[in-house]
Design a protein around this motif. Structure first.
Motif, PDB file in Angstrom:
ATOM      1  N   SER A 134       0.822  -1.209   0.000  1.00 54.75           N
ATOM      2  CA  SER A 134       0.000   0.000   0.000  1.00 54.75           C
ATOM      3  C   SER A 134       0.858   1.261   0.000  1.00 54.75           C
ATOM      4  O   SER A 134       0.411   2.328  -0.401  1.00 54.75           O
ATOM      5  CB  SER A 134      -0.958   0.003   1.188  1.00 54.75           C
TER       6      SER A 134
ATOM      7  N   HIS B  20      -4.468  -2.777  -0.919  1.00 56.55           N
ATOM      8  CA  HIS B  20      -5.129  -1.746  -0.132  1.00 56.55           C
ATOM      9  C   HIS B  20      -4.611  -1.677   1.297  1.00 56.55           C
ATOM     10  O   HIS B  20      -4.702  -0.637   1.944  1.00 56.55           O
ATOM     11  CB  HIS B  20      -6.648  -1.972  -0.109  1.00 56.55           C
TER      12      HIS B  20
ATOM     13  N   GLN C 131      -1.363  -2.519   4.117  1.00 57.13           N
ATOM     14  CA  GLN C 131       0.082  -2.689   4.231  1.00 57.13           C
ATOM     15  C   GLN C 131       0.397  -4.107   4.687  1.00 57.13           C
ATOM     16  O   GLN C 131      -0.216  -4.618   5.622  1.00 57.13           O
ATOM     17  CB  GLN C 131       0.649  -1.665   5.225  1.00 57.13           C
TER      18      GLN C 131
END
Length: 167
Positions: A9, A55, A57
């Motif tokens: 992300s 979307h 981490q």
């Protein structure tokens, strides 16, 4: 068929996956398309992804690359490190033979054609009179190595370059 670069992300390179896995992540809402190719999936007229971003981490713990057959062959670009041939079945050769204490490490394994491997046999380089084209070494950066491994088989690699620290 086609490899897809997966970004964390934070837009850092994370992984390389096949297009099916990438489409699955997109359809499940876990990733977004950053770049796509001109090719489309026929069923849904969906553009084939080249780069996707997750979307959420993902934390990646440090894991050293293993000196596996596939990794050694990729490091040496499927080229015999004694005669520079790329033809025929490639084998792995221990620079210092295992019978003399040489281990199966990045620094002791090289790609060799069957002819050169048989010629060297269970001898050291000096005893066999053979020389290496390059000194075997562990890759410095895990991600760069994994990307390099996919470079030759992926026509979309050029579009990946702006996301990578690889030359």
């Amino acid at each position: 068929m086609s490899s897809v670069l997966v970004l964390n992300s934070s837009s850092e390179p994370l992984h390389v996956c096949d297009w099916r896995r990438a489409v699955s992540l997109i359809c499940k809402g876990r990733a977004e398309v950053v770049e796509h190719s001109d090719r489309r999936l026929l069923a849904d007229d969906f553009p084939l992804p080249v780069v996707i971003r997750l979307h959420t981490q993902v934390f990646v713990p440090y894991a050293p690359l293993s000196a596996s057959r596939g990794n050694i062959l990729a490091r040496d670009k499927h080229t015999c490190q004694y005669c520079s041939t790329k033809r025929g079945e490639m084998t792995l050769d221990h620079v210092i033979p295992r019978s003399r204490g040489g281990g199966s490490t990045w620094e002791n394994l090289v790609t060799a054609c069957q002819k050169c491997n048989a010629r060297k046999g269970d001898r050291s380089l000096s005893e066999s009179g053979m020389k290496l084209l390059s000194t075997p070494a562990r890759p410095r950066d895990r991600m760069s190595f994994l990307i390099m491994k996919h470079r030759s088989q992926n026509p979309a690699f050029e579009s990946w370059s702006r996301y990578l620290k690889v030359s």
